[in-house]
Enzyme design. Sequence first.
Site, PDB file in Angstrom:
ATOM      1  N   ARG A   1      24.880 -46.425  15.100  1.00  7.19           N
ATOM      2  CA  ARG A   1      23.427 -46.334  15.690  1.00  7.19           C
ATOM      3  C   ARG A   1      23.350 -46.756  16.975  1.00  7.19           C
ATOM      4  NH1 ARG A   1      23.397 -49.020  10.726  1.00  7.19           N
ATOM      5  NH2 ARG A   1      22.426 -47.885   9.051  1.00  7.19           N
TER       6      ARG A   1
ATOM      7  N   LYS B   1      22.453 -53.104  10.570  1.00 11.53           N
ATOM      8  CA  LYS B   1      21.239 -53.549   9.806  1.00 11.53           C
ATOM      9  C   LYS B   1      21.238 -54.679   8.894  1.00 11.53           C
ATOM     10  CE  LYS B   1      18.452 -49.267  10.225  1.00 11.53           C
ATOM     11  NZ  LYS B   1      17.660 -48.109   9.259  1.00 11.53           N
TER      12      LYS B   1
ATOM     13  N   HIS C   1      20.590 -40.293  17.512  1.00 14.39           N
ATOM     14  CA  HIS C   1      20.695 -40.157  15.936  1.00 14.39           C
ATOM     15  C   HIS C   1      21.209 -38.770  15.751  1.00 14.39           C
ATOM     16  CE1 HIS C   1      19.721 -42.878  12.928  1.00 14.39           C
ATOM     17  NE2 HIS C   1      19.354 -42.009  12.315  1.00 14.39           N
TER      18      HIS C   1
ATOM     19  N   ARG D   1      24.685 -39.059  15.611  1.00 20.38           N
ATOM     20  CA  ARG D   1      25.303 -39.725  14.379  1.00 20.38           C
ATOM     21  C   ARG D   1      25.352 -38.840  13.076  1.00 20.38           C
ATOM     22  NH1 ARG D   1      25.157 -44.682  11.626  1.00 20.38           N
ATOM     23  NH2 ARG D   1      23.686 -44.908   9.852  1.00 20.38           N
TER      24      ARG D   1
ATOM     25  N   HIS E   1      25.586 -47.000   5.510  1.00 18.24           N
ATOM     26  CA  HIS E   1      24.369 -46.664   4.377  1.00 18.24           C
ATOM     27  C   HIS E   1      24.565 -47.730   3.152  1.00 18.24           C
ATOM     28  CE1 HIS E   1      23.627 -42.513   6.099  1.00 18.24           C
ATOM     29  NE2 HIS E   1      23.295 -43.114   6.734  1.00 18.24           N
TER      30      HIS E   1
ATOM     31  N   TYR F   1      23.856 -35.197   3.973  1.00 16.92           N
ATOM     32  CA  TYR F   1      24.365 -34.229   4.629  1.00 16.92           C
ATOM     33  C   TYR F   1      25.279 -33.147   3.984  1.00 16.92           C
ATOM     34  CZ  TYR F   1      23.714 -37.948   8.067  1.00 16.92           C
ATOM     35  OH  TYR F   1      22.974 -38.884   8.865  1.00 16.92           O
TER      36      TYR F   1
END
Length: 312
Positions: free
Chosen positions: A151, A175, A254, A257, A280, A289
């Site tokens: 990110r 995160k 992004h 990414r 994730h 994806y």
Amino acid sequence: MAGADLWISAFLDAQAAEQGSARNTLLGYGRDLQDFADWLTRRGQTFETVERDQIEAYLIACEAEGLSRATRARRLSSIRQLFRFAYEDGRRTDNPAIQIKGPGRAKSLPKILSVAEVEALLTATRTSGRNPSENLRNICLMELLYATGMRVSELVGLPVSAARGDPRMLLVRGKGDKERMVPLSTPAREALVVWLAFRDKAEDVARRECGTPPGKHLFPARGRAGHMTRQAFHGLLKDIAAAAGINPARVTPHVLRHAFATHLLAGGADLRAIQTMLGHADIATTEIYTHVLDERLKELVLEHHPLARDAD
């Protein structure tokens, strides 16, 4: 507004302590809830007195303002979490937002770039920057981003300690302060070594001549954060896209990414491995994806298969 401010502050403190929410997430909650609080104040209401129909009226007002479905869904999510916290914390005896249905998010596949387009971006980066320092920094930024799928906040905030010793893998703090290891490609490692040597030499000169203390970040800057900002990198990426002959509107951190993940999957990488590298929490997030790849394969068939072409 003092009462609303106290509610928002207490909620954000709880999110930070209990959920480990990232700073950008907390800032988003704060903005959403402040907008709702201002709307209530203009109508003589507060978080203590607001009822379900007034929350629904606020969401209708947001739609009338022309706010997107995603923005309205995010604001409702912030409101729901605030009142869940208020109920559990004893600030209210009920939860007025519990049964409100939101607009939901428009389902769309992530935008990506082709391998050729990413290569064009990396090539354009080689001649970017106003001086050698910016040039080497930009090359390192772009190689790391595409090699790791980080990110943008993770990239610009990398500590310099993570890059010491010519690492094969980088330790990334994502995160919720969760850490993960991401492998580096050979071009990314080479760009990192060159940039780090240049950066260290420049810091040595600054320390000897001006007494400037060494920076803590891999991509230092003079701002309050001490490192390159997300906004600055966004602007840099637009400039590089324009130089590469790609519409800048199509290129964001992004999107790169997404390209990282999709290109890996197309090359045969394991979905679980991609999940780990992207950070994730749920593999369902990563599975999007596979749909991107399916759509791309369909496009290739329709474009190039002789039986898919319209008859002359």
